[in-house]
Write an enzyme that holds these catalytic residues in place. Structure first.
Site, PDB file in Angstrom:
ATOM      1  CB  VAL A  20      -0.952   0.002   1.223  1.00  0.00           C
ATOM      2  CG1 VAL A  20      -1.682   1.329   1.342  1.00  0.00           C
ATOM      3  CG2 VAL A  20      -1.950  -1.149   1.119  1.00  0.00           C
ATOM      4  N   GLY A  21       1.868   1.288   0.888  1.00  0.00           N
ATOM      5  CA  GLY A  21       2.718   2.480   1.001  1.00  0.00           C
ATOM      6  C   GLY A  21       3.433   2.786  -0.307  1.00  0.00           C
ATOM      7  CG  LEU A 109      -4.801   3.593   4.638  1.00  0.00           C
ATOM      8  CD1 LEU A 109      -3.544   3.414   3.801  1.00  0.00           C
ATOM      9  CD2 LEU A 109      -6.030   3.402   3.775  1.00  0.00           C
ATOM     10  CB  SER A 111      -8.543  -4.196   7.081  1.00  0.00           C
ATOM     11  OG  SER A 111      -9.057  -5.415   6.622  1.00  0.00           O
ATOM     12  CB  SER A 112     -13.159  -5.180   4.350  1.00  0.00           C
ATOM     13  OG  SER A 112     -12.297  -6.269   4.048  1.00  0.00           O
ATOM     14  CB  CYS A 113     -10.971  -7.984   8.743  1.00  0.00           C
ATOM     15  SG  CYS A 113      -9.714  -7.090   9.637  1.00  0.00           S
ATOM     16  CE1 TYR A 140      -6.097  -5.729   9.289  1.00  0.00           C
ATOM     17  CE2 TYR A 140      -3.975  -5.406  10.323  1.00  0.00           C
ATOM     18  CZ  TYR A 140      -4.843  -5.168   9.283  1.00  0.00           C
ATOM     19  OH  TYR A 140      -4.464  -4.350   8.234  1.00  0.00           O
ATOM     20  CE  LYS A 144      -4.738  -1.742  10.464  1.00  0.00           C
ATOM     21  NZ  LYS A 144      -3.810  -0.627  10.140  1.00  0.00           N
ATOM     22  CB  THR A 168     -12.248  -4.503  -0.220  1.00  0.00           C
ATOM     23  OG1 THR A 168     -12.653  -5.868  -0.181  1.00  0.00           O
ATOM     24  CG2 THR A 168     -11.605  -4.206  -1.566  1.00  0.00           C
ATOM     25  CG  LEU A 170      -6.012  -3.432  -0.494  1.00  0.00           C
ATOM     26  CD1 LEU A 170      -5.123  -2.503   0.326  1.00  0.00           C
ATOM     27  CD2 LEU A 170      -6.833  -2.649  -1.500  1.00  0.00           C
ATOM     28  CG  HIS A 183      -3.792 -10.842   2.246  1.00  0.00           C
ATOM     29  ND1 HIS A 183      -2.793  -9.933   2.452  1.00  0.00           N
ATOM     30  CD2 HIS A 183      -4.645 -10.705   3.285  1.00  0.00           C
ATOM     31  CE1 HIS A 183      -3.043  -9.247   3.566  1.00  0.00           C
ATOM     32  NE2 HIS A 183      -4.164  -9.712   4.087  1.00  0.00           N
ATOM     33  CD1 TRP A 206      -4.176 -23.590   2.398  1.00  0.00           C
ATOM     34  CD2 TRP A 206      -4.202 -21.598   3.424  1.00  0.00           C
ATOM     35  NE1 TRP A 206      -2.877 -23.253   2.695  1.00  0.00           N
ATOM     36  CE2 TRP A 206      -2.862 -22.052   3.340  1.00  0.00           C
ATOM     37  CE3 TRP A 206      -4.451 -20.370   4.046  1.00  0.00           C
ATOM     38  CZ2 TRP A 206      -1.796 -21.300   3.851  1.00  0.00           C
ATOM     39  CZ3 TRP A 206      -3.393 -19.629   4.539  1.00  0.00           C
ATOM     40  CH2 TRP A 206      -2.071 -20.098   4.447  1.00  0.00           C
ATOM     41  CG  ASP A 273     -14.000 -21.837   4.297  1.00  0.00           C
ATOM     42  OD1 ASP A 273     -14.995 -22.561   4.274  1.00  0.00           O
ATOM     43  OD2 ASP A 273     -13.057 -21.961   3.473  1.00  0.00           O
TER      44      ASP A 273
HETATM   45  O1  GFB Z   1      -6.806 -13.542   1.878  1.00  0.00           O
HETATM   46  P1  GFB Z   1      -6.990 -14.361   3.111  1.00  0.00           P
HETATM   47  O2  GFB Z   1      -5.776 -14.946   3.719  1.00  0.00           O
HETATM   48  O3  GFB Z   1      -7.667 -13.439   4.212  1.00  0.00           O
HETATM   49  O4  GFB Z   1      -8.026 -15.585   2.881  1.00  0.00           O
HETATM   50  P2  GFB Z   1      -9.154 -13.037   4.571  1.00  0.00           P
HETATM   51  C1  GFB Z   1      -9.135 -15.413   2.054  1.00  0.00           C
HETATM   52  C2  GFB Z   1      -9.781 -16.776   1.803  1.00  0.00           C
HETATM   53  O5  GFB Z   1      -8.933 -17.483   0.863  1.00  0.00           O
HETATM   54  C3  GFB Z   1      -9.941 -17.713   3.017  1.00  0.00           C
HETATM   55  C4  GFB Z   1      -8.797 -18.830   1.285  1.00  0.00           C
HETATM   56  O6  GFB Z   1     -11.204 -18.335   2.910  1.00  0.00           O
HETATM   57  C5  GFB Z   1      -8.840 -18.736   2.803  1.00  0.00           C
HETATM   58  O7  GFB Z   1      -9.164 -20.013   3.346  1.00  0.00           O
HETATM   59  N1  GFB Z   1      -7.550 -19.398   0.757  1.00  0.00           N
HETATM   60  C6  GFB Z   1      -7.489 -20.440  -0.116  1.00  0.00           C
HETATM   61  C7  GFB Z   1      -6.307 -18.981   1.033  1.00  0.00           C
HETATM   62  N2  GFB Z   1      -6.207 -20.750  -0.377  1.00  0.00           N
HETATM   63  C8  GFB Z   1      -5.441 -19.848   0.315  1.00  0.00           C
HETATM   64  C9  GFB Z   1      -4.036 -19.657   0.432  1.00  0.00           C
HETATM   65  O8  GFB Z   1      -3.204 -20.398  -0.150  1.00  0.00           O
HETATM   66  N3  GFB Z   1      -3.603 -18.625   1.210  1.00  0.00           N
HETATM   67  C10 GFB Z   1      -4.494 -17.810   1.882  1.00  0.00           C
HETATM   68  N4  GFB Z   1      -3.998 -16.801   2.621  1.00  0.00           N
HETATM   69  N5  GFB Z   1      -5.867 -17.966   1.807  1.00  0.00           N
HETATM   70  C11 GFB Z   1      -7.840 -11.229   5.919  1.00  0.00           C
HETATM   71  C12 GFB Z   1      -7.674 -10.828   7.365  1.00  0.00           C
HETATM   72  O9  GFB Z   1      -8.902 -12.171   5.874  1.00  0.00           O
HETATM   73  O10 GFB Z   1      -8.221 -10.136   5.102  1.00  0.00           O
HETATM   74  C13 GFB Z   1      -6.710  -9.682   7.483  1.00  0.00           C
HETATM   75  O11 GFB Z   1      -7.230 -11.953   8.127  1.00  0.00           O
HETATM   76  C14 GFB Z   1      -7.060  -8.562   6.526  1.00  0.00           C
HETATM   77  O12 GFB Z   1      -6.729  -9.195   8.807  1.00  0.00           O
HETATM   78  C15 GFB Z   1      -7.245  -9.091   5.126  1.00  0.00           C
HETATM   79  O13 GFB Z   1      -8.247  -7.966   6.948  1.00  0.00           O
HETATM   80  C16 GFB Z   1      -7.667  -7.987   4.201  1.00  0.00           C
HETATM   81  O14 GFB Z   1      -9.734 -12.181   3.491  1.00  0.00           O
HETATM   82  O15 GFB Z   1      -9.951 -14.232   4.986  1.00  0.00           O
END
Ligand code: GFB
Length: 312
Positions: A20-21, A109, A111-113, A140, A144, A168, A170, A183, A206, A273
């Site tokens: 982002v920065g 800044l 987050s949508s979480c 987190y 925020k 949302t 990014l 992510h 995942w 999930d």
């Molecule tokens: O992007 P993500 O890690 O964060 O996971 P969140 C989004 C979805 O993708 C989850 C699935 O349902 C994960 O199970 N997923 C599938 C995976 N395969 C993968 C993988 O290989 N890696 C990852 N990381 N996910 C975050 C918050 O939530 O959103 C943070 O924990 C922040 O604090 C960020 O707010 C924007 O979208 O679930």
């Protein structure tokens, strides 16, 4: 809203090396301002005295707080101390010192979480604190939400022009491609790329693949941040979304197409999930005249190109 000029100002982008920065620094090149930055070696943002000394010396007039301890669902779920404590320290230090040295305008800044796990979709700004948070990222989220409240408190008690933006999910240049802390979108790019090179017949996601996520290209976020800094001045935070979402399965199919991976998708149900859906209602921002430019598929292609050039 009274327009705020950036031209000729000292503008500090805290967290300038992050995804982002670095996007905000790119966007500020068009604003004829003096961009200030500090590396972690020069300034530990979790140390109050260090932040006070640095800010008193550099005297930023405008501040974007794009520095934070961030990560995907697994990092959030397994490192609650870091995601709560480090983020509270960083924002406490910068926001309180911005008041002390009379910073003209500051953007925090989040987050949508920050929204409840089962908030009605899409989620407007008014949904904040109306229900229980998503367990995997509640630490987190609390940090925020505290940052939003800090900016509101300084507006009310001291008349400070401190505003908050809530993006949302990014993605884009400068993303984190480490599979354990990243992510989902960058993780799927790496998984599809490595599966293609290895000639694998499948790649593993995942969770169930059913959750829905909204994705905004990081340079669009940077443009929205500059737009809001120049035009918005009020205590309510502003959602910055793309406007629609896809299932993780649909995302993986698009990533595989962009990367050229022809195998199948398998799912690791031992991984969480997270929120079933977290689509932002960005009507407030859209009504001000801003909308994103980059669609998901070309954005994924740009992110993949950056990954191949810089991180593969
Ligand atoms: O992007 P993500 O890690 O964060 O996971 P969140 C989004 C979805 O993708 C989850 C699935 O349902 C994960 O199970 N997923 C599938 C995976 N395969 C993968 C993988 O290989 N890696 C990852 N990381 N996910 C975050 C918050 O939530 O959103 C943070 O924990 C922040 O604090 C960020 O707010 C924007 O979208 O679930």
């Amino acid at each position: 809203m009274k327009a705020f000029a950036l031209a000729g100002k000292r503008v500090w982008v805290a967290g300038h090396r992050g995804m982002v920065g670095s996007a905000i620094v790119r966007r500020l090149a068009a604003e004829n301002c003096d961009v200030l930055t500090a590396t972690r070696a020069e300034l530990d943002l979790t140390r109050q005295a260090a932040v006070e000394t640095w800010m008193a010396a550099k005297k930023p007039q405008v501040v974007f707080i794009a520095a934070a301890e961030v990560g995907g669902i697994l990092a959030n779920d397994t490192r609650p101390v870091d995601f709560l404590t480090d983020n509270l320290a960083i924002q406490n230090n910068i926001i309180s010192t911005a008041h002390t040295i009379d910073v003209e305008k500051l953007m925090f800044l989040g987050s949508s979480c920050i929204y409840p796990r089962l908030a009605a979709q899409p989620m407007p700004e008014s949904a904040l604190l109306t229900g229980p948070l998503e367990p995997t990222n509640q630490w987190y989220a609390i940090a925020k939400i505290s940052g939003i409240m800090q900016c509101q408190a300084y507006r009310r008690q001291y008349g400070r022009d401190f505003i908050s933006a809530m993006p949302t999910n990014l993605y884009g240049p400068g993303d984190n491609f480490d599979l354990m802390s990243s992510h989902v979108l960058p993780a799927l790019l790496v998984k599809a790329h490595k599966a293609k090179l290895a000639g694998d017949t499948s790649m593993t996601l995942w969770g169930s693949g059913q959750p829905r996520r909204e994705f905004l290209y990081v340079d669009d976020l940077a443009d929205a941040c500059v737009f809001l800094m120049k035009t918005y001045s009020d205590e309510q935070h502003v959602n910055v979304g793309y406007g629609d979402d896809v299932t993780i399965r649909e995302l993986a199919e698009t990533v595989a197409e962009v990367v050229g991976f022809k195998g199948t998708l398998s799912y690791d149900a031992t991984k969480p999930d997270g929120m079933p859906k977290k689509l932002l209602d960005s009507a407030k921002l859209n009504a001000m005249g801003w909308k994103p430019a980059m669609a998901l598929k070309p954005g994924i292609a740009a992110a993949y190109a950056w990954y191949l050039k810089n991180a593969a």
